[in-house]
Design a protein around this motif. Structure first.
Motif, PDB file in Angstrom:
ATOM      1  N   ASP A 142       0.847  -1.189   0.000  1.00  0.00           N
ATOM      2  CA  ASP A 142       0.000   0.000   0.000  1.00  0.00           C
ATOM      3  C   ASP A 142       0.880   1.236   0.000  1.00  0.00           C
ATOM      4  OD1 ASP A 142      -1.785   2.048   0.420  1.00  0.00           O
ATOM      5  OD2 ASP A 142      -2.941   0.995   1.951  1.00  0.00           O
ATOM      6  N   SER A 184      -0.313   4.004   2.750  1.00  0.00           N
ATOM      7  CA  SER A 184       0.051   3.825   4.160  1.00  0.00           C
ATOM      8  C   SER A 184       1.535   3.518   4.332  1.00  0.00           C
ATOM      9  CB  SER A 184      -0.768   2.689   4.781  1.00  0.00           C
ATOM     10  OG  SER A 184      -0.358   1.422   4.270  1.00  0.00           O
ATOM     11  N   ARG A 244      -4.164   1.136   9.140  1.00  0.00           N
ATOM     12  CA  ARG A 244      -4.668   2.185   8.258  1.00  0.00           C
ATOM     13  C   ARG A 244      -4.801   1.723   6.808  1.00  0.00           C
ATOM     14  NH1 ARG A 244      -1.576   7.103   7.707  1.00  0.00           N
ATOM     15  NH2 ARG A 244      -3.559   7.982   7.061  1.00  0.00           N
ATOM     16  N   THR A 245      -4.169   0.589   6.455  1.00  0.00           N
ATOM     17  CA  THR A 245      -4.135   0.199   5.050  1.00  0.00           C
ATOM     18  C   THR A 245      -5.493  -0.291   4.572  1.00  0.00           C
ATOM     19  OG1 THR A 245      -2.834  -1.032   3.423  1.00  0.00           O
ATOM     20  CG2 THR A 245      -3.519  -2.250   5.378  1.00  0.00           C
ATOM     21  N   ARG A 246      -5.767  -0.051   3.313  1.00  0.00           N
ATOM     22  CA  ARG A 246      -6.937  -0.653   2.671  1.00  0.00           C
ATOM     23  C   ARG A 246      -6.714  -0.838   1.192  1.00  0.00           C
ATOM     24  NH1 ARG A 246     -11.678   3.955   2.519  1.00  0.00           N
ATOM     25  NH2 ARG A 246     -10.367   5.780   2.131  1.00  0.00           N
ATOM     26  N   ASP A 284     -13.159   0.296   3.272  1.00  0.00           N
ATOM     27  CA  ASP A 284     -12.976   0.590   4.691  1.00  0.00           C
ATOM     28  C   ASP A 284     -13.431  -0.594   5.535  1.00  0.00           C
ATOM     29  OD1 ASP A 284     -12.269   2.414   6.783  1.00  0.00           O
ATOM     30  OD2 ASP A 284     -14.389   2.725   7.172  1.00  0.00           O
ATOM     31  N   ARG A 300     -10.500  -2.743   6.076  1.00  0.00           N
ATOM     32  CA  ARG A 300      -9.564  -2.130   7.018  1.00  0.00           C
ATOM     33  C   ARG A 300     -10.032  -2.343   8.456  1.00  0.00           C
ATOM     34  NH1 ARG A 300      -7.954   4.109   6.486  1.00  0.00           N
ATOM     35  NH2 ARG A 300     -10.222   4.342   6.451  1.00  0.00           N
ATOM     36  N   GLN A 303      -7.964  -4.003  11.667  1.00  0.00           N
ATOM     37  CA  GLN A 303      -7.853  -3.403  12.995  1.00  0.00           C
ATOM     38  C   GLN A 303      -8.216  -4.410  14.078  1.00  0.00           C
ATOM     39  OE1 GLN A 303     -10.444  -0.047  12.423  1.00  0.00           O
ATOM     40  NE2 GLN A 303      -8.881   1.148  11.346  1.00  0.00           N
TER      41      GLN A 303
END
Length: 374
Positions: free
Chosen positions: A206, A209, A230-232, A240, A243, A247
């Motif tokens: 990514d 990020s 934070r990556t997607r 999202d 992501r 998390q």
């Protein structure tokens, strides 16, 4: 909660998952309880230092009346936000520019039941389109209402109080407490516990990020761990929702690392983590002291992973924008209604959660929903 931080976090895959985020919040608070004992042992100055680290906001004074009523049965709700502020050391970690403002990069509603024996954590995708109510920013300036705005814009427009008011309008639940952590605080916490291990079945690259991982298990320090949560765009369908699942995976890794280093039996590490934690937090004024956070921990002590349920708010692609989502009817309202009645998360909501893109079969889609929610 029933299988799910949140309490300090969040969200589930296709199958039910235990609550790494819920466990993280509990462990963080119980670590503060240990710090309180440690501070008492080394003297009042140490306790004063930890208290002095905390930042708080008087949400109740800013919001005034016109809010959902507070529960009278002992149940309560906490809004937990991760801020994408670029202020101070956050700018070096996050990159980019938010024009001096910040949005809520991560949002979770944590509902604790009447008996304080179970909890539910609901993650709200940042790109969810909602009706944002009029509110007042911390500087006293009025923030006009918006008929259709991204959920995370409420924090940007009016700060914590506006985020709370928007969440209360969306859910019908009174947010009794507010907890916020920023980029730098998260990265510092990861470094304080010695880093974490994460495993991905697919490579992640990514450019946004800065995360570049081959498939396999990796030990991540603070900045890399921050990039992971934070990556997607570098994994799955770029949503999202994916992501959020990363998390959750990170929270599991944090809990595993905390258990491995024996945080509560290592005063030096405990102090380091507690110092970083209290520096990283902004709370509502009622939680703005170590003793208040310890009191919250006491109320949560009967809740373990098996008593927690973690889910993401059911959403569908917004009809007006393929890169946004809206709450899915009727599932979203059924979820909020259950929490308002202090009932468990509906089984249908638990069963229909997105998949973790880092656990996907290489080449396969990792999302259970068509929404890309950029």
């Amino acid at each position: 909660m029933t299988t799910q931080w949140e309490k300090w976090g969040e969200m589930a895959g296709h199958r039910q998952q235990r609550s790494p985020r819920g466990r993280a919040l509990r462990i963080a608070l119980f670590s503060l309880a240990g710090l309180l004992v440690l501070a008492a042992a080394v003297g009042g100055v140490a306790y004063w230092k930890l208290n002095g680290n905390l930042k708080s906001v008087d949400i109740n004074a800013q919001l005034g009346t016109g809010r959902p009523p507070a529960a009278t049965d002992g149940s309560f709700n906490v809004l937990v936000l991760g801020s994408d502020s670029r202020a101070g050391s956050n700018g070096n970690l996050a990159g980019g520019d938010t024009g001096g403002t910040a949005r809520s990069d991560t949002a979770m509603v944590v509902h604790v039941n009447q008996a304080h024996t179970a909890a539910s954590v609901v993650s709200i995708p940042r790109d969810t389109l909602v009706a944002r109510p009029a509110c007042t920013a911390a500087d006293g300036k009025p923030v006009p209402a918006a008929r259709s705005a991204m959920y995370n814009s409420a924090f940007e427009a009016g700060g914590p109080a506006c985020a709370v008011r928007t969440t209360e309008q969306l859910t019908g639940l009174r947010m009794d407490h507010y907890v916020e952590i920023d980029f730098a605080g998260f990265a510092d916490l990861i470094d304080a516990i010695g880093g974490v291990d994460v495993t991905t079945t697919v490579p992640i690259d990514d450019k946004d990020s800065g995360l570049d991982l081959s498939a396999g298990t990796h030990h991540l320090q603070g900045e890399q761990a921050l990039a992971f949560v934070r990556t997607r765009h570098g994994v799955g369908d770029g949503s999202d929702l994916g992501r959020i699942e990363l998390q959750k995976q990170m929270m599991k890794s944090i809990m595993a690392q905390v258990g491995e280093i024996g945080l509560t039996s290592n005063p030096a590490t405990l102090w380091s983590v507690g110092d970083k934690l209290t520096r990283a937090l902004t709370t509502d004024s009622d939680l703005g002291s170590v003793s208040a956070l310890v009191g919250l921990a006491e109320r949560l002590k009967a809740i373990g992973p098996e008593q927690m349920t973690m889910v993401t708010l059911p959403v569908v692609t917004a009809p007006t924008d393929a890169n946004r989502v809206v709450p899915a009817a009727p599932a979203a309202e059924q979820l909020w209604a259950a929490l308002r009645a202090d009932r468990a998360v509906p089984p249908a909501v638990v069963a229909s959660q997105p998949a973790n893109p880092a656990e996907a079969t290489p080449g396969a889609s990792a999302s259970a929903t068509p929404a890309r929610a950029r």
